[in-house]
Each structure stands twice: as C-alpha cells, then as structure tokens.
Design a protein around this motif. Structure first.
Motif, PDB file in Angstrom:
ATOM      1  N   ALA A 118       0.829  -1.202   0.000  1.00 34.56           N
ATOM      2  CA  ALA A 118       0.000   0.000   0.000  1.00 34.56           C
ATOM      3  C   ALA A 118       0.864   1.253   0.000  1.00 34.56           C
ATOM      4  CB  ALA A 118      -0.927  -0.016   1.210  1.00 34.56           C
ATOM      5  N   THR A 119       1.965   1.228   0.735  1.00 39.65           N
ATOM      6  CA  THR A 119       2.853   2.390   0.781  1.00 39.65           C
ATOM      7  C   THR A 119       3.514   2.619  -0.572  1.00 39.65           C
ATOM      8  OG1 THR A 119       3.258   2.011   3.147  1.00 39.65           O
ATOM      9  CG2 THR A 119       4.824   3.423   1.976  1.00 39.65           C
ATOM     10  N   LEU A 120       3.903   1.550  -1.256  1.00 40.95           N
ATOM     11  CA  LEU A 120       4.456   1.695  -2.606  1.00 40.95           C
ATOM     12  C   LEU A 120       3.423   2.284  -3.554  1.00 40.95           C
ATOM     13  CD1 LEU A 120       6.434  -1.663  -2.817  1.00 40.95           C
ATOM     14  CD2 LEU A 120       7.430   0.628  -2.848  1.00 40.95           C
ATOM     15  N   HIS A 121       2.155   1.863  -3.400  1.00 39.51           N
ATOM     16  CA  HIS A 121       1.071   2.457  -4.194  1.00 39.51           C
ATOM     17  C   HIS A 121       0.983   3.959  -3.913  1.00 39.51           C
ATOM     18  CE1 HIS A 121      -2.984   2.697  -6.078  1.00 39.51           C
ATOM     19  NE2 HIS A 121      -3.172   3.610  -5.136  1.00 39.51           N
ATOM     20  N   SER A 122       1.104   4.314  -2.634  1.00 40.81           N
ATOM     21  CA  SER A 122       1.000   5.727  -2.273  1.00 40.81           C
ATOM     22  C   SER A 122       2.170   6.524  -2.840  1.00 40.81           C
ATOM     23  CB  SER A 122       0.923   5.892  -0.752  1.00 40.81           C
ATOM     24  OG  SER A 122       2.190   5.715  -0.134  1.00 40.81           O
ATOM     25  N   ILE A 123       3.357   5.912  -2.941  1.00 45.27           N
ATOM     26  CA  ILE A 123       4.505   6.615  -3.505  1.00 45.27           C
ATOM     27  C   ILE A 123       4.236   6.984  -4.960  1.00 45.27           C
ATOM     28  CG2 ILE A 123       6.912   6.350  -4.223  1.00 45.27           C
ATOM     29  CD1 ILE A 123       7.410   4.802  -1.656  1.00 45.27           C
ATOM     30  N   ARG A 124       3.663   6.055  -5.705  1.00 51.36           N
ATOM     31  CA  ARG A 124       3.332   6.364  -7.096  1.00 51.36           C
ATOM     32  C   ARG A 124       2.333   7.522  -7.171  1.00 51.36           C
ATOM     33  NH1 ARG A 124       4.019   0.673  -7.395  1.00 51.36           N
ATOM     34  NH2 ARG A 124       1.826   0.236  -6.922  1.00 51.36           N
ATOM     35  N   SER A 125       1.334   7.498  -6.276  1.00 54.25           N
ATOM     36  CA  SER A 125       0.349   8.587  -6.244  1.00 54.25           C
ATOM     37  C   SER A 125       0.997   9.908  -5.850  1.00 54.25           C
ATOM     38  CB  SER A 125      -0.778   8.246  -5.264  1.00 54.25           C
ATOM     39  OG  SER A 125      -1.481   7.087  -5.660  1.00 54.25           O
ATOM     40  N   ILE A 126       1.926   9.848  -4.904  1.00 49.71           N
ATOM     41  CA  ILE A 126       2.601  11.058  -4.428  1.00 49.71           C
ATOM     42  C   ILE A 126       3.439  11.677  -5.541  1.00 49.71           C
ATOM     43  CG2 ILE A 126       4.457  11.865  -2.911  1.00 49.71           C
ATOM     44  CD1 ILE A 126       3.333   9.822  -0.820  1.00 49.71           C
ATOM     45  N   MET A 127       4.172  10.852  -6.268  1.00 46.27           N
ATOM     46  CA  MET A 127       5.002  11.389  -7.330  1.00 46.27           C
ATOM     47  C   MET A 127       4.155  11.982  -8.448  1.00 46.27           C
ATOM     48  SD  MET A 127       7.816  11.017  -5.872  1.00 46.27           S
ATOM     49  CE  MET A 127       8.683  11.898  -7.167  1.00 46.27           C
ATOM     50  N   GLU A 128       2.998  11.398  -8.702  1.00 47.51           N
ATOM     51  CA  GLU A 128       2.082  11.987  -9.677  1.00 47.51           C
ATOM     52  C   GLU A 128       1.576  13.345  -9.181  1.00 47.51           C
ATOM     53  OE1 GLU A 128      -0.861   9.003 -10.102  1.00 47.51           O
ATOM     54  OE2 GLU A 128       0.278   7.810 -11.555  1.00 47.51           O
ATOM     55  N   ALA A 129       1.260  13.422  -7.871  1.00 38.58           N
ATOM     56  CA  ALA A 129       0.711  14.653  -7.302  1.00 38.58           C
ATOM     57  C   ALA A 129       1.735  15.783  -7.282  1.00 38.58           C
ATOM     58  CB  ALA A 129       0.201  14.387  -5.884  1.00 38.58           C
ATOM     59  N   THR A 130       3.023  15.437  -7.291  1.00 39.95           N
ATOM     60  CA  THR A 130       4.073  16.461  -7.209  1.00 39.95           C
ATOM     61  C   THR A 130       4.854  16.570  -8.512  1.00 39.95           C
ATOM     62  OG1 THR A 130       5.565  14.811  -6.222  1.00 39.95           O
ATOM     63  CG2 THR A 130       4.321  16.218  -4.715  1.00 39.95           C
ATOM     64  N   GLY A 131       4.317  16.009  -9.582  1.00 43.30           N
ATOM     65  CA  GLY A 131       5.029  16.030 -10.859  1.00 43.30           C
ATOM     66  C   GLY A 131       5.222  17.411 -11.444  1.00 43.30           C
ATOM     67  N   HIS A 132       4.433  18.386 -10.970  1.00 42.15           N
ATOM     68  CA  HIS A 132       4.572  19.750 -11.484  1.00 42.15           C
ATOM     69  C   HIS A 132       5.682  20.524 -10.790  1.00 42.15           C
ATOM     70  CE1 HIS A 132       2.185  20.141  -7.843  1.00 42.15           C
ATOM     71  NE2 HIS A 132       2.456  21.430  -7.823  1.00 42.15           N
ATOM     72  N   LEU A 133       6.247  19.982  -9.709  1.00 41.82           N
ATOM     73  CA  LEU A 133       7.291  20.682  -8.967  1.00 41.82           C
ATOM     74  C   LEU A 133       8.625  20.560  -9.697  1.00 41.82           C
ATOM     75  CD1 LEU A 133       6.420  19.541  -5.332  1.00 41.82           C
ATOM     76  CD2 LEU A 133       5.704  21.631  -6.505  1.00 41.82           C
ATOM     77  N   GLY A 134       9.560  21.416  -9.313  1.00 45.01           N
ATOM     78  CA  GLY A 134      10.883  21.375  -9.911  1.00 45.01           C
ATOM     79  C   GLY A 134      11.663  20.147  -9.477  1.00 45.01           C
ATOM     80  N   PRO A 135      12.751  19.818 -10.173  1.00 45.37           N
ATOM     81  CA  PRO A 135      13.516  18.612  -9.861  1.00 45.37           C
ATOM     82  C   PRO A 135      14.007  18.535  -8.426  1.00 45.37           C
ATOM     83  CG  PRO A 135      14.175  19.488 -11.985  1.00 45.37           C
ATOM     84  CD  PRO A 135      13.248  20.512 -11.382  1.00 45.37           C
ATOM     85  N   SER A 136      14.489  19.644  -7.866  1.00 43.02           N
ATOM     86  CA  SER A 136      15.014  19.596  -6.496  1.00 43.02           C
ATOM     87  C   SER A 136      13.911  19.276  -5.498  1.00 43.02           C
ATOM     88  CB  SER A 136      15.685  20.922  -6.134  1.00 43.02           C
ATOM     89  OG  SER A 136      14.748  21.993  -6.165  1.00 43.02           O
ATOM     90  N   MET A 137      12.716  19.817  -5.705  1.00 47.58           N
ATOM     91  CA  MET A 137      11.603  19.511  -4.811  1.00 47.58           C
ATOM     92  C   MET A 137      11.124  18.071  -5.005  1.00 47.58           C
ATOM     93  SD  MET A 137       9.218  22.918  -4.662  1.00 47.58           S
ATOM     94  CE  MET A 137       9.889  24.533  -4.307  1.00 47.58           C
ATOM     95  N   GLN A 138      11.119  17.582  -6.252  1.00 50.36           N
ATOM     96  CA  GLN A 138      10.719  16.198  -6.476  1.00 50.36           C
ATOM     97  C   GLN A 138      11.683  15.234  -5.794  1.00 50.36           C
ATOM     98  OE1 GLN A 138       9.331  14.761 -10.262  1.00 50.36           O
ATOM     99  NE2 GLN A 138       8.986  16.833 -11.021  1.00 50.36           N
ATOM    100  N   ARG A 139      12.957  15.548  -5.820  1.00 50.95           N
ATOM    101  CA  ARG A 139      13.938  14.706  -5.133  1.00 50.95           C
ATOM    102  C   ARG A 139      13.714  14.733  -3.632  1.00 50.95           C
ATOM    103  NH1 ARG A 139      18.169  13.130  -8.290  1.00 50.95           N
ATOM    104  NH2 ARG A 139      19.534  12.862  -6.522  1.00 50.95           N
ATOM    105  N   MET A 140      13.328  15.882  -3.106  1.00 46.32           N
ATOM    106  CA  MET A 140      13.020  16.012  -1.692  1.00 46.32           C
ATOM    107  C   MET A 140      11.840  15.104  -1.318  1.00 46.32           C
ATOM    108  SD  MET A 140      12.360  19.659   0.250  1.00 46.32           S
ATOM    109  CE  MET A 140      13.876  20.348  -0.421  1.00 46.32           C
ATOM    110  N   VAL A 141      10.809  15.107  -2.162  1.00 47.47           N
ATOM    111  CA  VAL A 141       9.640  14.268  -1.929  1.00 47.47           C
ATOM    112  C   VAL A 141      10.029  12.794  -1.977  1.00 47.47           C
ATOM    113  CG1 VAL A 141       7.410  13.564  -2.871  1.00 47.47           C
ATOM    114  CG2 VAL A 141       8.016  15.982  -2.794  1.00 47.47           C
ATOM    115  N   PHE A 142      10.800  12.417  -2.998  1.00 43.62           N
ATOM    116  CA  PHE A 142      11.176  11.020  -3.138  1.00 43.62           C
ATOM    117  C   PHE A 142      12.015  10.553  -1.950  1.00 43.62           C
ATOM    118  CE2 PHE A 142      13.526   7.386  -4.741  1.00 43.62           C
ATOM    119  CZ  PHE A 142      12.521   6.658  -5.358  1.00 43.62           C
TER     120      PHE A 142
END
Length: 282
Positions: A139-163
């Motif tokens: 379920a957490t891996l599923h949520s990671i995919r959803s999270i990365m989709e939700a933050t796909g509009h952010l810049g690379p440095s912020m996306q790396r922070m999320v990941f």
C-alpha cells in the motif's frame, strides 16, 4: 489512536480569523507512547507557542515536503480541497499520504502555528499503524506512485526532496518488520520502486543517484543486497558468500584495513566476502 488538546479548536478558529485567506493551517503535535506513557513534543517547524508564520508553499516547501504527512494536525479550506478534487486513496494503509501532497503542493497560503493541538498515539500493537508487513508495504508503494504523480509539477530539487521522504518512510517498514519477513519485503520493495521509476522524471534513468548523503541510503544498500540474495545450496565446487557490514569513521580506517586483511588471509577455499562499509554521518 489520537486525541485533541482541549483548546485545539480555539487555536484553529483564532487562526482562521487572523489568516482568512489561508488554504492550510498546520499545528505542532505530541507523540504519546502507549508502552512507556511518555508524551513527547514533535516540533515539525520552529514557531513559538501562541505564534504563527504565514507564507506561500515556496516559503515553507521544506517543511511541507519533508515533514509529517498525516492530515490530522491541520485545517484545510473546504473550497480549496473541493476545487482540487483531492481525496484519500482507496487502500487499507497509507491512504492519507498522497492526500497530504495533493493539497500542500497546491496551497497558495500556508500558516504554521506554534501551538500543540493534537496528541498522536504510537506503540499501540492493535493499531493498523503498528503493522509493518507486506500488505502495508504494498500500500505504501502504491501511495509513492500517487505522491510522485501529485508532485510532478514541482521542480527537480523539490521532487527529489519528496522522493527522499518517501524512501525514508518506506524503508522504515522494512527495518521494523520481523526478521523472517524481511527477505520477501526487500524483494517487494525493490520491485515496487523499479515499477515506479519508469513513470516519474527526474528518476526515470537513474532513480537513486545523488542520494548518498541521506540517512536511508545505507539501509537501501542492505535491502538491495537482500533482495538479490538467494541462499546457496552447499556444493563442493560452489563459491559461498559471506556478507560483512562495517560502520566506521575516518579514525578507524586503519583498523578496518587490518580486519579486512585478516579476513582475506583466513578465508577457506570456496568462500568469499561481500563487504559493506557504512561511513556517512559517523
């Protein structure tokens, strides 16, 4: 599991009146350990009691993207959430994680309140949050995919922070899992991240490059090794492998060299060692 402080609603109501344009109002919280009875304040950000700090998402992005993701320490503007169409995921565990990122990453005004308004109970063996098996991992891996989709509009440095935040949390499930479950969890974790990385820039070509300084990096090396490890069937002509893990800082490098030389000198024929050296932050 959780309960509010008696003045929680008063704090939020006063904040609404003071910051009428805010999309998100966050408060600090306590962790209450069921097993020890200890109540510990968790300061997700540095704002004094009775004070508030107002700003944009960009102003507070480090707190919002790397701090607690649970939704119970905040008020959200109803029209803001409805306008986004933001909902929880329909999964048994971690269903609120993507909701956090779907909302905060689109907030125009965010307010951080210094007051503690919520008590979060931890260590309850009957709680879903205490389960760290394969269903929660998936379920957490599923949520990671959803999270990365939700933050796909952010810049690379912020996306790396999320990941990085996601990796820290999902590897925690592996760490706290019973030892007999860890090999299966390691395989599921690696497979799940490989499936996810194909979809999300900037991780498509090399999902985990540049994270060597993060606290979870060493644990990730162990997970990868364990996921690829298969117990050897004893054969006279096979090479047996022994994993060795050392944790050292610069002062102990000479001793490490002596230890490795000793191991190398005494290995029996047909045996070899894979050596992991954990050194960052020591």
């Amino acid at each position: 599991d959780d309960w509010l402080e008696p003045d929680a609603y008063a704090h939020w109501q006063q904040a609404v009146q003071r910051y009428p344009q805010a999309d998100v109002l966050l408060t600090n919280f306590n962790e209450a350990d069921v097993t020890t009875g200890e109540v510990k304040r968790i300061a997700a950000y540095a704002v004094a009691d009775g004070e508030g700090a107002s700003g944009t998402f960009d102003d507070f992005h480090a707190v919002l993207l790397q701090g607690p993701v649970m939704p119970w320490n905040r008020w959200l503007r109803r029209s803001f959430v409805q306008g986004l169409g933001a909902q929880f995921d329909e999964i048994a565990f971690a269903n609120d994680r993507a909701f956090h990122f779907r909302t905060v990453a689109r907030a125009r005004q965010v307010v951080l309140l210094g007051a503690v308004s919520v008590n979060y109970r931890v260590g309850n063996p009957r709680s879903l949050a205490s389960q760290a098996g394969l269903p929660r991992l998936r379920a957490t891996l599923h949520s990671i995919r959803s999270i990365m989709e939700a933050t796909g509009h952010l810049g690379p440095s912020m996306q790396r922070m999320v990941f990085s935040k996601c990796m820290q949390d999902v590897l925690g499930l592996f760490v706290y899992a019973p030892a007999p479950d860890q090999p299966a969890m390691a395989r599921a974790l690696v497979a799940g991240l490989q499936a996810a990385q194909v979809q999300f820039a900037p991780f498509s070509s090399d999902v985990l490059s540049g994270f060597e300084e993060e606290q979870w990096w060493g644990q990730w090396q162990v997970v990868q090794w364990l996921a690829a490890y298969e117990p050897a069937v004893p054969k006279t002509d096979s090479v047996q492998n022994i994993p060795l893990v050392f944790a050292v800082n610069a002062a102990y490098v000479p001793f490490l060299a002596v230890a490795l030389q000793s191991v190398n000198d005494t290995l029996a024929p047909g045996w070899r060692c894979t050596v992991f050296v954990l050194h960052l932050g020591l």
